[in-house]
Design a protein around this motif. Sequence first.
Motif, PDB file in Angstrom:
ATOM      1  N   THR A   1     -49.070  -2.065 115.346  1.00 52.68           N
ATOM      2  CA  THR A   1     -48.533  -0.970 115.585  1.00 52.68           C
ATOM      3  C   THR A   1     -47.779  -0.959 114.742  1.00 52.68           C
ATOM      4  O   THR A   1     -46.585  -0.410 114.360  1.00 52.68           O
ATOM      5  N   ARG A   2     -48.601  -1.272 113.328  1.00 55.26           N
ATOM      6  CA  ARG A   2     -46.671  -2.016 111.891  1.00 55.26           C
ATOM      7  C   ARG A   2     -47.062   0.543 111.537  1.00 55.26           C
ATOM      8  O   ARG A   2     -45.938   0.534 110.534  1.00 55.26           O
ATOM      9  N   ALA A   3     -47.562   1.216 111.470  1.00 53.89           N
ATOM     10  CA  ALA A   3     -47.228   2.409 111.555  1.00 53.89           C
ATOM     11  C   ALA A   3     -45.964   3.392 112.756  1.00 53.89           C
ATOM     12  O   ALA A   3     -44.912   3.650 112.383  1.00 53.89           O
ATOM     13  N   ALA A   4     -46.116   2.014 113.493  1.00 47.62           N
ATOM     14  CA  ALA A   4     -44.607   2.906 114.408  1.00 47.62           C
ATOM     15  C   ALA A   4     -43.127   2.048 114.265  1.00 47.62           C
ATOM     16  O   ALA A   4     -41.825   3.078 114.196  1.00 47.62           O
ATOM     17  N   ALA A   5     -43.434   0.533 113.754  1.00 48.10           N
ATOM     18  CA  ALA A   5     -42.471  -0.389 113.623  1.00 48.10           C
ATOM     19  C   ALA A   5     -41.982   0.407 112.013  1.00 48.10           C
ATOM     20  O   ALA A   5     -40.682   1.322 111.486  1.00 48.10           O
ATOM     21  N   TRP A   6     -42.777   1.191 111.026  1.00 44.42           N
ATOM     22  CA  TRP A   6     -42.579   2.061 109.298  1.00 44.42           C
ATOM     23  C   TRP A   6     -41.872   3.469 109.779  1.00 44.42           C
ATOM     24  O   TRP A   6     -40.182   3.500 109.143  1.00 44.42           O
ATOM     25  N   ARG A   7     -41.832   3.931 111.540  1.00 41.70           N
ATOM     26  CA  ARG A   7     -41.854   5.060 111.342  1.00 41.70           C
ATOM     27  C   ARG A   7     -40.348   4.802 112.177  1.00 41.70           C
ATOM     28  O   ARG A   7     -39.301   5.743 112.460  1.00 41.70           O
ATOM     29  N   TRP A   8     -40.081   3.698 112.487  1.00 46.93           N
ATOM     30  CA  TRP A   8     -38.516   3.380 113.591  1.00 46.93           C
ATOM     31  C   TRP A   8     -37.851   3.666 111.985  1.00 46.93           C
ATOM     32  O   TRP A   8     -36.700   3.770 112.127  1.00 46.93           O
ATOM     33  N   LEU A   9     -37.953   2.508 111.326  1.00 47.42           N
ATOM     34  CA  LEU A   9     -36.925   2.290 110.175  1.00 47.42           C
ATOM     35  C   LEU A   9     -36.850   3.606 108.965  1.00 47.42           C
ATOM     36  O   LEU A   9     -35.113   3.542 108.529  1.00 47.42           O
ATOM     37  N   TRP A  10     -37.631   4.300 109.673  1.00 48.20           N
ATOM     38  CA  TRP A  10     -37.552   5.187 107.941  1.00 48.20           C
ATOM     39  C   TRP A  10     -36.412   6.283 108.962  1.00 48.20           C
ATOM     40  O   TRP A  10     -35.853   6.704 108.500  1.00 48.20           O
ATOM     41  N   LEU A  11     -37.004   6.620 109.888  1.00 45.32           N
ATOM     42  CA  LEU A  11     -36.244   7.608 110.811  1.00 45.32           C
ATOM     43  C   LEU A  11     -34.401   7.112 110.662  1.00 45.32           C
ATOM     44  O   LEU A  11     -33.965   7.338 110.315  1.00 45.32           O
ATOM     45  N   LEU A  12     -34.591   5.856 111.768  1.00 46.07           N
ATOM     46  CA  LEU A  12     -32.943   4.912 111.698  1.00 46.07           C
ATOM     47  C   LEU A  12     -32.399   5.528 110.362  1.00 46.07           C
ATOM     48  O   LEU A  12     -31.965   6.026 110.033  1.00 46.07           O
ATOM     49  N   GLY A  13     -33.441   4.514 109.043  1.00 44.06           N
ATOM     50  CA  GLY A  13     -32.628   4.947 107.825  1.00 44.06           C
ATOM     51  C   GLY A  13     -31.868   6.101 107.489  1.00 44.06           C
ATOM     52  O   GLY A  13     -31.226   6.278 106.541  1.00 44.06           O
ATOM     53  N   LEU A  14     -32.618   7.460 107.834  1.00 41.94           N
ATOM     54  CA  LEU A  14     -32.083   8.511 107.127  1.00 41.94           C
ATOM     55  C   LEU A  14     -31.270   8.915 108.246  1.00 41.94           C
ATOM     56  O   LEU A  14     -29.822   9.704 107.434  1.00 41.94           O
ATOM     57  N   ALA A  15     -31.372   7.707 109.706  1.00 42.38           N
ATOM     58  CA  ALA A  15     -29.877   8.981 109.926  1.00 42.38           C
ATOM     59  C   ALA A  15     -28.633   7.555 109.613  1.00 42.38           C
ATOM     60  O   ALA A  15     -27.620   8.336 109.664  1.00 42.38           O
ATOM     61  N   VAL A  16     -29.096   7.007 108.457  1.00 43.04           N
ATOM     62  CA  VAL A  16     -28.050   6.059 108.397  1.00 43.04           C
ATOM     63  C   VAL A  16     -27.273   6.716 106.801  1.00 43.04           C
ATOM     64  O   VAL A  16     -26.176   6.796 107.244  1.00 43.04           O
ATOM     65  N   GLY A  17     -28.491   7.378 106.041  1.00 48.30           N
ATOM     66  CA  GLY A  17     -28.643   7.540 104.996  1.00 48.30           C
ATOM     67  C   GLY A  17     -27.451   9.056 105.312  1.00 48.30           C
ATOM     68  O   GLY A  17     -26.235   9.423 104.577  1.00 48.30           O
ATOM     69  N   ILE A  18     -27.801  10.027 106.371  1.00 48.83           N
ATOM     70  CA  ILE A  18     -26.973  11.056 106.860  1.00 48.83           C
ATOM     71  C   ILE A  18     -25.426  10.800 107.435  1.00 48.83           C
ATOM     72  O   ILE A  18     -24.513  11.663 106.914  1.00 48.83           O
ATOM     73  N   THR A  19     -25.052   9.729 107.847  1.00 44.55           N
ATOM     74  CA  THR A  19     -24.110   9.586 108.667  1.00 44.55           C
ATOM     75  C   THR A  19     -23.599   8.661 107.384  1.00 44.55           C
ATOM     76  O   THR A  19     -22.081   9.144 106.815  1.00 44.55           O
ATOM     77  N   ILE A  20     -23.800   8.028 106.527  1.00 47.70           N
ATOM     78  CA  ILE A  20     -22.953   7.680 105.455  1.00 47.70           C
ATOM     79  C   ILE A  20     -22.573   8.560 104.286  1.00 47.70           C
ATOM     80  O   ILE A  20     -21.297   8.632 103.923  1.00 47.70           O
ATOM     81  N   ALA A  21     -23.593   9.485 104.232  1.00 44.59           N
ATOM     82  CA  ALA A  21     -22.996  10.826 103.489  1.00 44.59           C
ATOM     83  C   ALA A  21     -22.053  11.638 103.749  1.00 44.59           C
ATOM     84  O   ALA A  21     -20.991  11.741 103.755  1.00 44.59           O
ATOM     85  N   SER A  22     -22.185  12.050 105.300  1.00 45.69           N
ATOM     86  CA  SER A  22     -21.309  12.950 105.648  1.00 45.69           C
ATOM     87  C   SER A  22     -19.455  12.067 105.692  1.00 45.69           C
ATOM     88  O   SER A  22     -18.635  12.004 105.456  1.00 45.69           O
ATOM     89  N   LYS A  23     -19.876  10.541 106.300  1.00 43.81           N
ATOM     90  CA  LYS A  23     -18.143   9.752 105.506  1.00 43.81           C
ATOM     91  C   LYS A  23     -17.527   9.707 103.766  1.00 43.81           C
ATOM     92  O   LYS A  23     -16.980  10.101 103.580  1.00 43.81           O
ATOM     93  N   LEU A  24     -18.553   9.843 102.959  1.00 41.57           N
ATOM     94  CA  LEU A  24     -18.648   9.636 101.859  1.00 41.57           C
ATOM     95  C   LEU A  24     -17.898  10.916 101.278  1.00 41.57           C
ATOM     96  O   LEU A  24     -16.781  10.819 100.273  1.00 41.57           O
ATOM     97  N   ALA A  25     -18.438  11.738 101.971  1.00 39.93           N
ATOM     98  CA  ALA A  25     -18.148  13.210 102.005  1.00 39.93           C
ATOM     99  C   ALA A  25     -16.827  13.811 102.063  1.00 39.93           C
ATOM    100  O   ALA A  25     -16.049  14.213 100.995  1.00 39.93           O
TER     101      ALA A  25
END
Length: 205
Positions: free
Chosen positions: A32-56
């Motif tokens: 289920t490579r599509a699921a693996a990429w979906r998982w990493l994409w979703l988590l990466g988006l959440a990490v990005g939001i978290t980091i952006a809020s801290k940097l702001a």
Amino acid sequence: MSFWFLITLFGHAWLMFGLALVIAVVLAFNGTRAAAWRWLWLLGLAVGITIASKLAFLGWGLGIRALDFTGVSGHAMYAMAIWPMLAAVLTEGRAPTLRMTALGGAVLLALAVGWSRLKLGVHSPAEVVSGALLGGAVAAAAVGGVRAGPAWRPALLLAAVLGSALLAWRVQPALQLPHNLLVKVALAISGKAQVYDRCTAWPCS
């Protein structure tokens, strides 16, 4: 080491990133490579939001004073995103009772991590709740892509948990590294000589 400090380690980036990558590898090997990429994409988006809020906040003092909000709690976000996903991967294809018990236990562990951030005085309730909601959204969106896999999958994931926990314990002197990196980035992109904290952004009484 205090009890709450031990609990908070279960949401630290040193542990969480390793588990997230192992989960992605297991998903990919399950076909289920599509699921693996979906998982990493979703988590990466959440990490990005978290980091952006801290940097702001660190760089420009942008937060919500009324809620005592200075950025999304990374520990709460990681824990709520990754522990339930790990439980789902471990118990896919098992009895429904076992699966629900594992998922419930994972959510309780994630909530305990969030509570530990409050007990340690690191985050406000708004920061923990926002992290838990963001991580929960990632887990809810990714769990549906989990499929039953090879018999070796549980052993690999459990070994990853133990190995990552050992790593987190061994690198205790470097536990502040993620935050220190954020501070350096905030200073570099904001041009400030010093990052903001609660008392400089919102004068303490």
